[in-house]
Scaffold this active site. Structure first.
Site, PDB file in Angstrom:
ATOM      1  CB  SER A   2      12.121   1.195  13.485  1.00 19.25           C
ATOM      2  OG  SER A   2      12.863   0.866  14.814  1.00 19.25           O
ATOM      3  N   GLY A  10      18.687 -11.080  25.265  1.00 18.87           N
ATOM      4  CA  GLY A  10      19.240 -10.481  24.148  1.00 18.87           C
ATOM      5  C   GLY A  10      19.865  -9.372  24.591  1.00 18.87           C
ATOM      6  CB  THR A  34      16.778 -18.220  34.938  1.00 19.83           C
ATOM      7  OG1 THR A  34      15.528 -18.109  34.910  1.00 19.83           O
ATOM      8  CG2 THR A  34      16.864 -19.805  34.649  1.00 19.83           C
ATOM      9  NE  ARG A  42      -3.599  -2.031   2.458  1.00 18.52           N
ATOM     10  CZ  ARG A  42      -4.731  -2.285   2.137  1.00 18.52           C
ATOM     11  NH1 ARG A  42      -5.285  -1.285   1.470  1.00 18.52           N
ATOM     12  NH2 ARG A  42      -5.612  -3.222   2.331  1.00 18.52           N
ATOM     13  CE  LYS A  57      17.360  -7.082  17.933  1.00 15.03           C
ATOM     14  NZ  LYS A  57      17.877  -6.182  18.810  1.00 15.03           N
ATOM     15  CB  SER A  62     -12.996  -0.498   3.078  1.00 14.85           C
ATOM     16  OG  SER A  62     -12.201  -0.344   2.425  1.00 14.85           O
ATOM     17  CD  GLN A 113      -8.668   0.416   3.378  1.00 11.84           C
ATOM     18  OE1 GLN A 113      -9.260   1.138   4.163  1.00 11.84           O
ATOM     19  NE2 GLN A 113      -9.141  -0.161   2.344  1.00 11.84           N
ATOM     20  CD  GLN A 161      18.114   0.874  17.549  1.00  9.27           C
ATOM     21  OE1 GLN A 161      18.502   0.516  16.442  1.00  9.27           O
ATOM     22  NE2 GLN A 161      16.815   1.546  17.418  1.00  9.27           N
ATOM     23  CG  ASP A 189      20.562  -3.642  19.580  1.00 12.64           C
ATOM     24  OD1 ASP A 189      20.088  -2.340  19.303  1.00 12.64           O
ATOM     25  OD2 ASP A 189      19.976  -4.622  19.387  1.00 12.64           O
TER      26      ASP A 189
HETATM   27  P1  NAP Z   1      14.783 -11.069  26.706  1.00  6.16           P
HETATM   28  O1  NAP Z   1      15.758 -11.703  25.940  1.00  6.16           O
HETATM   29  O2  NAP Z   1      13.517 -11.804  26.864  1.00  6.16           O
HETATM   30  O3  NAP Z   1      15.508 -11.234  28.333  1.00  6.16           O
HETATM   31  C1  NAP Z   1      14.636 -10.683  29.331  1.00  6.16           C
HETATM   32  C2  NAP Z   1      15.380 -10.832  30.821  1.00  6.16           C
HETATM   33  O4  NAP Z   1      14.762 -10.212  31.833  1.00  6.16           O
HETATM   34  C3  NAP Z   1      15.961 -12.136  31.097  1.00  6.16           C
HETATM   35  O5  NAP Z   1      17.113 -12.395  31.759  1.00  6.16           O
HETATM   36  C4  NAP Z   1      14.658 -12.599  32.214  1.00  6.16           C
HETATM   37  O6  NAP Z   1      15.119 -13.547  33.252  1.00  6.16           O
HETATM   38  C5  NAP Z   1      14.518 -11.165  32.913  1.00  6.16           C
HETATM   39  N1  NAP Z   1      13.270 -11.117  33.314  1.00  6.16           N
HETATM   40  C6  NAP Z   1      12.215 -11.100  32.551  1.00  6.16           C
HETATM   41  N2  NAP Z   1      11.014 -10.824  33.385  1.00  6.16           N
HETATM   42  C7  NAP Z   1      11.591 -10.858  34.533  1.00  6.16           C
HETATM   43  C8  NAP Z   1      10.698 -10.728  35.786  1.00  6.16           C
HETATM   44  N3  NAP Z   1       9.318 -10.608  35.952  1.00  6.16           N
HETATM   45  N4  NAP Z   1      11.489 -10.809  37.005  1.00  6.16           N
HETATM   46  C9  NAP Z   1      13.103 -11.014  36.878  1.00  6.16           C
HETATM   47  N5  NAP Z   1      13.556 -10.962  35.673  1.00  6.16           N
HETATM   48  C10 NAP Z   1      12.797 -11.037  34.437  1.00  6.16           C
HETATM   49  O7  NAP Z   1      14.278  -9.636  26.641  1.00  6.16           O
HETATM   50  P2  NAP Z   1      15.627  -8.558  25.779  1.00  6.16           P
HETATM   51  O8  NAP Z   1      15.698  -8.479  24.622  1.00  6.16           O
HETATM   52  O9  NAP Z   1      16.871  -8.768  26.755  1.00  6.16           O
HETATM   53  O10 NAP Z   1      15.051  -7.135  26.520  1.00  6.16           O
HETATM   54  C11 NAP Z   1      15.213  -7.024  28.022  1.00  6.16           C
HETATM   55  C12 NAP Z   1      14.781  -5.412  28.251  1.00  6.16           C
HETATM   56  O11 NAP Z   1      15.796  -4.660  27.451  1.00  6.16           O
HETATM   57  C13 NAP Z   1      13.591  -5.025  27.296  1.00  6.16           C
HETATM   58  O12 NAP Z   1      12.283  -5.258  28.319  1.00  6.16           O
HETATM   59  C14 NAP Z   1      13.700  -3.686  26.946  1.00  6.16           C
HETATM   60  O13 NAP Z   1      13.042  -2.763  27.880  1.00  6.16           O
HETATM   61  C15 NAP Z   1      15.222  -3.729  26.957  1.00  6.16           C
HETATM   62  N6  NAP Z   1      15.646  -3.199  25.795  1.00  6.16           N
HETATM   63  C16 NAP Z   1      15.934  -2.070  25.214  1.00  6.16           C
HETATM   64  C17 NAP Z   1      16.475  -1.555  24.017  1.00  6.16           C
HETATM   65  C18 NAP Z   1      16.631  -0.308  23.869  1.00  6.16           C
HETATM   66  O14 NAP Z   1      17.192   0.208  22.542  1.00  6.16           O
HETATM   67  N7  NAP Z   1      16.503   0.875  24.788  1.00  6.16           N
HETATM   68  C19 NAP Z   1      16.549  -2.617  23.051  1.00  6.16           C
HETATM   69  C20 NAP Z   1      16.558  -3.752  23.442  1.00  6.16           C
HETATM   70  C21 NAP Z   1      15.743  -4.450  24.740  1.00  6.16           C
HETATM   71  P3  NAP Z   1      14.950 -14.872  32.979  1.00  6.16           P
HETATM   72  O15 NAP Z   1      16.284 -15.455  32.312  1.00  6.16           O
HETATM   73  O16 NAP Z   1      15.016 -15.505  34.393  1.00  6.16           O
HETATM   74  O17 NAP Z   1      13.723 -15.302  32.121  1.00  6.16           O
END
Ligand code: NAP
Length: 505
Positions: A240, A364, A386, A181, A294, A202, A206, A475, A333
């Site tokens: 983005s 990540g 964990t 589109r 990624k 519609s 869209q 980034q 990043d």
């Molecule tokens: P991810 O791969 O899902 O990893 C999440 C991490 O947070 C894991 O270590 C997880 O622990 C932990 N976690 C999640 N929920 C939790 C909870 N309720 N209590 C305790 N630990 C918890 O996610 P990610 O991509 O790394 O992203 C993490 C955060 O980074 C995002 O939420 C975002 O806010 C931030 N981020 C920011 C940017 C930026 O450009 N500013 C870019 C990317 C990410 P477990 O291993 O125990 O599951």
């Protein structure tokens, strides 16, 4: 039609003629070139005076459509009265009347015709044949709309437009079809459909006229426009497109950035990229890559074509498409994260050497940050819910590992939160009950809200504070500079994100 540029056609789906007329005026004000009266949406068939009121003195070009249910419309009566009503509408000389493929030309109204074909289930394998058969009729315009069920389906709509000797509308419907589109104008489509407001569409996928014009740079798209996009799943709420399109506008660049919804899985990613690279005429120049692709991006681009830290991290968030489709992969990043931190602390990357850093989380984001920190010689301790995950990441990069609840006792100068704890809507939560003694700087990678509870704790303690907003903007700035070689308009890009975040709250 008023000109030969691609028209923005606004479908009008009001339930009575008065509301359709009001919507027509609003559509004209919003920048629609034409409106499509969807007579099948009216609660009852329009009377002759209703047609007169809608079609006489319209402020924009008009299209009349009375779509039967079998073609995705709402009319479910017999054919006779439907065609009769279209004949009556034709007497008011609208610009076009839309009739569906299969309707005999013998009963077409005496008017300029848009001949249309719809498939709401899939992209039909015989699409090219259908389009060719439509081209043989006397209809002035042919229109095909089909459901995009795979990420690469929208390319087929653009293939049709590109090879079209006749005015054509080709649309891939649904979220995966949105680029067809937006890019319709680059490939000289007769028109694209855009609704007046959300909820008034519609057909699936869209966008609104406002989104098309202000978010996707519609008015400046032309045949030479370079194309960029973000691959992710989900991708609809990605900031983005807003940040990069604003940057292109600020730098007066002939470029557009679109959302590319690609379902999870390396196979889906590969099929999509293969289809994209098979069309060099589309002018793809760069792609952002976000969750969950990624790692797939790194594998597709090939480690030898990626920067050193992208290889170490195992993830690419930026693909650059060079001449001949040559790909390069980067990870912006990590640089965005550590440069945000270093700038706030008033140090260069080399200043990270020997710094004790406590990283909360082991997902990540933590992976990219830990790879960068250890690369520049910081001493990293990982704290994660964990423990096993922290241990495994720690082993890979030479960092210590502990549980998240022990982080409050960390012996560190810098704390970096890479968990989502405190992210909107849980804004009253913090990963730490208090900031550990000895900490000088706190970096929260969360950017929504801009100041998290953790950062408020740090600010109250008089510490250096770094928001995820800086990382997010950095980034994107780095991506823009890698792709274009030009200096990014950082302030404009930041402003866009702040505006969108504060609008949401
Ligand atoms: P991810 O791969 O899902 O990893 C999440 C991490 O947070 C894991 O270590 C997880 O622990 C932990 N976690 C999640 N929920 C939790 C909870 N309720 N209590 C305790 N630990 C918890 O996610 P990610 O991509 O790394 O992203 C993490 C955060 O980074 C995002 O939420 C975002 O806010 C931030 N981020 C920011 C940017 C930026 O450009 N500013 C870019 C990317 C990410 P477990 O291993 O125990 O599951």
């Amino acid at each position: 039609m008023p000109s030969n540029k691609t028209q923005i056609i606004c479908p009008l789906t009001g339930r009575d003629p008065a509301s359709m007329k009001a919507a027509m005026a609003a559509a004209a004000d919003a920048g629609a070139d034409a409106v499509e009266f969807r007579l099948d949406y009216l609660d009852r068939p329009p009377r002759p005076q209703d047609l007169q009121a809608l079609l006489a003195d319209a402020p924009v070009a008009t299209i009349v459509t009375y779509r039967p249910r079998c073609q995705g419309g709402r009319y479910d009566g017999p054919e006779g009265p439907r065609l009769l009503l279209l004949q009556q509408a034709a007497k008011h000389e609208p610009y076009f009347i839309d009739v569906e493929l299969g309707t005999s030309p013998d009963v077409w109204p005496q008017a300029a015709i848009i001949l249309s074909f719809h498939d709401f289930d899939r992209c039909p394998p015989e699409l090219a044949k259908i389009v060719a058969s439509m081209g043989k009729t006397t209809a002035a315009v042919r229109k095909v709309a089909f459901a995009a069920t795979a990420a690469e389906d929208f390319f087929q709509a653009l293939d049709i437009l590109r090879g079209s000797p006749k005015p054509t509308i080709a649309i891939a419907m649904g979220d995966m079809g949105l680029p067809s589109r937006i890019l319709a104008r680059k490939f000289g489509a007769f028109g694209t459909f855009a609704s007046l407001q959300e909820g008034a569409a519609s057909a699936p996928g869209q966008s609104t006229i406002e989104q098309l014009r202000s978010l996707y740079r519609w008015d400046s798209i032309g045949p030479a426009t370079q194309v960029y996009g973000v691959i992710g799943h989900p991708v609809a709420h990605s900031m983005s497109p807003a940040i990069h399109n604003a940057a292109f506008t600020a730098k007066s660049m002939d470029a557009v950035y679109v959302p590319l919804l690609v379902p999870p899985g390396a196979d889906n990613f590969k099929r999509f990229m293969d289809a994209l690279l098979a069309r060099p005429w589309m002018d793809w120049r760069g792609l952002s890559v976000t969750i969950p692709h990624k790692e797939n991006a790194l594998a597709y681009v090939g480690e030898s074509n990626c920067d050193e830290l992208a290889r170490k991290i195992g993830a690419v968030n930026t693909i650059t498409i060079g001449p001949g489709g040559k790909l390069r992969g980067d990870n912006t990043d990590y640089a965005a994260a550590i440069d945000s931190l270093c700038a706030a602390m008033g140090i260069g990357r080399a200043g990270l050497k020997g710094q004790a850093v406590a990283v909360l989380g082991a997902g990540g984001a933590a992976r990219a940050i830990v790879a960068a920190l250890t690369h520049y010689g910081a001493s990293v301790s990982l704290y994660n819910r964990t423990l096993e995950r922290a241990r495994s990441l720690g082993q890979e990069f030479g960092a210590k590992a502990a549980t998240l609840d022990s982080a409050v006792g960390a012996d560190a100068a810098i704390v970096i939160n890479c968990t989502p704890i405190g992210m909107h809507p849980n804004i009253d939560m913090s990963p730490l009950p208090r900031i550990p003694t000895g900490v000088r700087a706190v970096f929260d990678t969360i950017y929504n809200p801009i100041e998290t509870r953790l950062l408020a704790q740090a600010r109250q303690a008089g510490l250096v504070c770094v928001s995820g907003l800086d990382m997010f903007v950095n980034q994107a700035v780095a991506q823009f500079e890698i792709w274009t070689g030009a200096k990014a308009p950082r302030d404009v890009m930041r402003e866009v994100v702040v505006k969108r975040l504060t609008m949401k709250e």
